[in-house]
Design a protein around this motif. Sequence first.
Motif, PDB file in Angstrom:
ATOM      1  N   MET A 390     102.810  35.070  15.816  1.00  0.00           N
ATOM      2  CA  MET A 390     102.550  36.335  16.502  1.00  0.00           C
ATOM      3  C   MET A 390     102.247  37.436  15.485  1.00  0.00           C
ATOM      4  N   THR A 391     101.206  38.202  15.749  1.00  0.00           N
ATOM      5  CA  THR A 391     100.902  39.345  14.912  1.00  0.00           C
ATOM      6  C   THR A 391     101.865  40.488  15.229  1.00  0.00           C
ATOM      7  N   ASP A 392     101.809  41.534  14.409  1.00  0.00           N
ATOM      8  CA  ASP A 392     102.669  42.696  14.658  1.00  0.00           C
ATOM      9  C   ASP A 392     102.343  43.314  16.017  1.00  0.00           C
ATOM     10  N   GLU A 393     101.060  43.346  16.382  1.00  0.00           N
ATOM     11  CA  GLU A 393     100.679  43.917  17.667  1.00  0.00           C
ATOM     12  C   GLU A 393     101.290  43.125  18.823  1.00  0.00           C
ATOM     13  N   ALA A 394     101.265  41.804  18.714  1.00  0.00           N
ATOM     14  CA  ALA A 394     101.844  40.970  19.764  1.00  0.00           C
ATOM     15  C   ALA A 394     103.352  41.163  19.847  1.00  0.00           C
ATOM     16  N   THR A 395     103.996  41.282  18.698  1.00  0.00           N
ATOM     17  CA  THR A 395     105.449  41.467  18.667  1.00  0.00           C
ATOM     18  C   THR A 395     105.841  42.789  19.319  1.00  0.00           C
ATOM     19  N   ARG A 396     105.075  43.834  19.020  1.00  0.00           N
ATOM     20  CA  ARG A 396     105.367  45.146  19.627  1.00  0.00           C
ATOM     21  C   ARG A 396     105.143  45.113  21.136  1.00  0.00           C
ATOM     22  N   GLU A 397     104.070  44.473  21.552  1.00  0.00           N
ATOM     23  CA  GLU A 397     103.743  44.413  22.974  1.00  0.00           C
ATOM     24  C   GLU A 397     104.850  43.722  23.764  1.00  0.00           C
ATOM     25  N   LEU A 398     105.328  42.594  23.257  1.00  0.00           N
ATOM     26  CA  LEU A 398     106.391  41.870  23.946  1.00  0.00           C
ATOM     27  C   LEU A 398     107.707  42.633  23.891  1.00  0.00           C
ATOM     28  N   GLY A 399     107.998  43.256  22.757  1.00  0.00           N
ATOM     29  CA  GLY A 399     109.222  44.052  22.645  1.00  0.00           C
ATOM     30  C   GLY A 399     109.251  45.196  23.624  1.00  0.00           C
ATOM     31  N   ARG A 400     108.089  45.839  23.813  1.00  0.00           N
ATOM     32  CA  ARG A 400     108.001  46.937  24.778  1.00  0.00           C
ATOM     33  C   ARG A 400     108.316  46.437  26.180  1.00  0.00           C
ATOM     34  N   LEU A 552      88.253  24.322  17.356  1.00  0.00           N
ATOM     35  CA  LEU A 552      88.630  25.220  18.444  1.00  0.00           C
ATOM     36  C   LEU A 552      89.017  26.599  17.912  1.00  0.00           C
ATOM     37  N   PHE A 553      89.817  26.628  16.864  1.00  0.00           N
ATOM     38  CA  PHE A 553      90.333  27.896  16.348  1.00  0.00           C
ATOM     39  C   PHE A 553      89.300  28.672  15.532  1.00  0.00           C
ATOM     40  N   PHE A 554      88.445  27.989  14.792  1.00  0.00           N
ATOM     41  CA  PHE A 554      87.659  28.686  13.772  1.00  0.00           C
ATOM     42  C   PHE A 554      86.149  28.635  13.994  1.00  0.00           C
ATOM     43  N   ALA A 555      85.692  28.211  15.170  1.00  0.00           N
ATOM     44  CA  ALA A 555      84.254  28.110  15.399  1.00  0.00           C
ATOM     45  C   ALA A 555      83.590  29.480  15.446  1.00  0.00           C
ATOM     46  N   SER A 556      84.301  30.505  15.880  1.00  0.00           N
ATOM     47  CA  SER A 556      83.690  31.834  15.961  1.00  0.00           C
ATOM     48  C   SER A 556      84.784  32.895  16.026  1.00  0.00           C
ATOM     49  N   HIS A 557      84.338  34.146  16.001  1.00  0.00           N
ATOM     50  CA  HIS A 557      85.286  35.258  16.107  1.00  0.00           C
ATOM     51  C   HIS A 557      85.918  35.277  17.497  1.00  0.00           C
ATOM     52  N   SER A 558      87.162  35.704  17.589  1.00  0.00           N
ATOM     53  CA  SER A 558      87.849  35.782  18.872  1.00  0.00           C
ATOM     54  C   SER A 558      88.746  37.005  18.918  1.00  0.00           C
ATOM     55  N   GLU A 559      88.780  37.661  20.080  1.00  0.00           N
ATOM     56  CA  GLU A 559      89.716  38.770  20.283  1.00  0.00           C
ATOM     57  C   GLU A 559      91.164  38.318  20.167  1.00  0.00           C
ATOM     58  N   LEU A 560      91.395  37.029  20.320  1.00  0.00           N
ATOM     59  CA  LEU A 560      92.773  36.519  20.295  1.00  0.00           C
ATOM     60  C   LEU A 560      93.440  36.707  18.940  1.00  0.00           C
ATOM     61  N   TRP A 561      92.646  36.891  17.878  1.00  0.00           N
ATOM     62  CA  TRP A 561      93.265  37.088  16.561  1.00  0.00           C
ATOM     63  C   TRP A 561      94.014  38.411  16.478  1.00  0.00           C
ATOM     64  N   ARG A 562      93.839  39.284  17.483  1.00  0.00           N
ATOM     65  CA  ARG A 562      94.685  40.480  17.537  1.00  0.00           C
ATOM     66  C   ARG A 562      96.143  40.102  17.740  1.00  0.00           C
ATOM     67  N   PHE A 563      96.374  38.970  18.401  1.00  0.00           N
ATOM     68  CA  PHE A 563      97.730  38.590  18.797  1.00  0.00           C
ATOM     69  C   PHE A 563      98.237  37.335  18.073  1.00  0.00           C
TER      70      PHE A 563
END
Length: 602
Positions: A390-400, A552-563
Amino acid sequence: MHLYAIASNIPTLTEEQLKAELISAGEAFVLDPATAWTASSRSATIIAAGIHHATERCGPRRYVSRTTSKVTWFDGLPVESEGRFQGCDAEALAKHWDALDDSLEGQFNAAQLDLEEERAEVLLDSLGLVQVFVAHRGAGLLISNNATLIASLLGLRSPDPLGVSSFLGLGWAAGESTLTGDVRVLCGGARHTLTSRGLETRRGFGPQSIPLRAEAPLSAGELAERMTTLTAGAVHGIERVGCALTAGRDTRVLLALLQAADERALYFTGGTDDNPDVVIAREIAERLALEHEVVCHDPASRECDWTQAAASFIRQNDGLVSLLQLPDYIDLTVERPSLGVKLGGVGGEIGRAGTGELTAVAANVPFMRGSVRVQRKLLAMKARNEAGLMTDEATRELGRYLDEFREQRLGEGWRPHELQEAFYTFERVGRWGASGRRLAGTDDGFLPFCSRAYINYCFSLRSGERFLEAPHYRLLSELSPMLRDHRFETPLQPQRTWLAPVLATRALAQAARERLMPARQSSNGAAAAAVQSPYPFQHAWLEGRLDLLRELFFASHSELWRFISRPRIEALLKGSEADRAGNLEDLLRATTVFWHFHGRRA
């Protein structure tokens, strides 16, 4: 299974388009195109369509009832709580529609479209376990029991911050979220009404109703009688009934309920011959002359393409069930018999103060139970990120979200020591447990422990009684003392409530010792033993598909890397098998999310 959609004030959607999309979506569940139907309100403000299993497969279910003014339908398995009528008959539901809020149990959703009044209503079971989703399009709304269908029709492709973050940290999309932004879940225990004014919700059962304790508590005998009546109603007229059987308490109660209802079933147990579940289940099956099967999946088996199985599994579940549950997959392309019913033990832990080391002890250790501060920290510990995915953004989102959950429950009147159990009931069971779609192609699920009667009974007891598993002990005492006394893998606790604080404190100390032990071994430089995954099937599945996962993970850019942490994913996929085995659960969650959004390119 019955797949359907309701559209309100969306001029770009027609009945025929909705029908065509549902027929296409129904292919994943082998639904019969000949059953597809449509309906439209007087001025076409609201349109609806559906598709379900062929009539010859789904009896005695009758999914749709139609008159000149109303269309009524359902999905799942509604059960009338007192056995006054067949809950899985849409005509009976239409006849009693206005009184169904309190009389229906089981795992289901039901809907009615009033063609003249231009109003649609959707009813959901107590915990919303057969999910219904909703999304807005301008002033319009689209409702369906398939989230992927909604996202496709409305062109919604962005990940939902809370949905993805909580799926990574908890194992399910929390609250009303899904993995897809703007697609929400309708809450359970409620009647949702759709009119030209929008969507209104009237909730009769949920976290707000438990603290009120408005109903007189049932006795154990009354609870046993109600649950037996529900079980009999759920399987009445069904040709195939299946039930899990393990070395635990929940399946023991399920067996006792079926025996009390005088209903036969095929009992099944997963595992190898030396597994305690298998050993004890075989003892019971032999003692009671039960029809019993042992199932053990092989990920290398050529009888099933497990890569294609993973793709189908994720599509059938809208991405909301982790690949950790892949062994539950059923190949729907193989010819199947009539639609059956499977009993499951989901929700049983509500009667033993939840699951996990901390949930059960939190309400019973004296210095912990009254402290909001301690309970807040324990709730925060629900979010796991041991793998560092989990990225910091994901951790904050779940904590909130966890902070919001705590404040909402306290505002509703939950006591501090009940917060962990509230979370378990309405999040762990209510959201994680909403994975009945896994069975829907071949069986409807019936979960007696998710009934209002059982949940209300459990919360009418003191926390110490729940910690000692009093509901299970008392139900078995009423239904079958023999099954109560047959050995379990872990013996039942002594039924002395005054012992609960002592036992809880002892359990907490033991848990602390076990958590400290690996750290001490590591600091002393002790040689680490080879890591063995507690999920051998899933581990073997992942190890055999590493190249696919890298694509699956590295074929292209994904918004999911925010989380999701890209460096940590790269490290795990390049690292040792032991490292992946030790972080398998988290890695499979991340894989599920990526596959849901990007699986076609892999």
